[in-house]
Scaffold this motif. Sequence first.
Motif, short mmCIF file in Angstrom:
data_model
loop_
_atom_site.label_atom_id
_atom_site.label_comp_id
_atom_site.label_asym_id
_atom_site.label_seq_id
_atom_site.Cartn_x
_atom_site.Cartn_y
_atom_site.Cartn_z
N ALA A 194 0.49 -0.98 -0.14
CA ALA A 194 -0.32 0.27 0.05
C ALA A 194 0.55 1.33 0.34
CB ALA A 194 -1.27 -0.19 0.89
N GLY B 27 -5.36 9.30 1.73
CA GLY B 27 -5.59 8.28 0.72
C GLY B 27 -4.99 6.91 1.31
N ASP C 202 -6.14 5.63 4.81
CA ASP C 202 -7.39 5.58 4.70
C ASP C 202 -7.48 3.70 4.68
OD1 ASP C 202 -8.53 7.91 5.56
OD2 ASP C 202 -9.29 8.68 3.77
N ARG C 203 -6.99 3.32 3.63
CA ARG C 203 -6.73 2.03 2.84
C ARG C 203 -5.52 1.37 3.86
NH1 ARG C 203 -5.47 5.51 -1.34
NH2 ARG C 203 -3.26 5.18 -1.86
#
Length: 99
Positions: free
Chosen positions: A21, A79, A82-83
């Motif tokens: 990620a 982002g 959040d992920r």
Amino acid sequence: MIHVIAVLTAKIGHRASLLAALQAIVEDVRQEPGCLEYQPVIDLSTSPVKFGADTLVVIEKWQDQAALDAHNAAPALTGFMDRAKHLIAQADVYLMRDA
């Protein structure tokens, strides 16, 4: 220049997912104004002292506080958080300056 050392400890067994990620945003972050370096790293297998199997470190260099503040609000980082927040057990961020 501002140096950032971010020590991210994944929940047990999730370092690979957390690293994937993070690697997905590296190129976007490197394009942010004022980013001089942004690199996730893991322990060298021969290191006598290790962070551990669930930990990775992000080494960052930013031109100034304004650039770091913009990064912290940028879509790439927000982002990512959040992920990946469900993968992170602990995050320790150290802000440093040249001595």
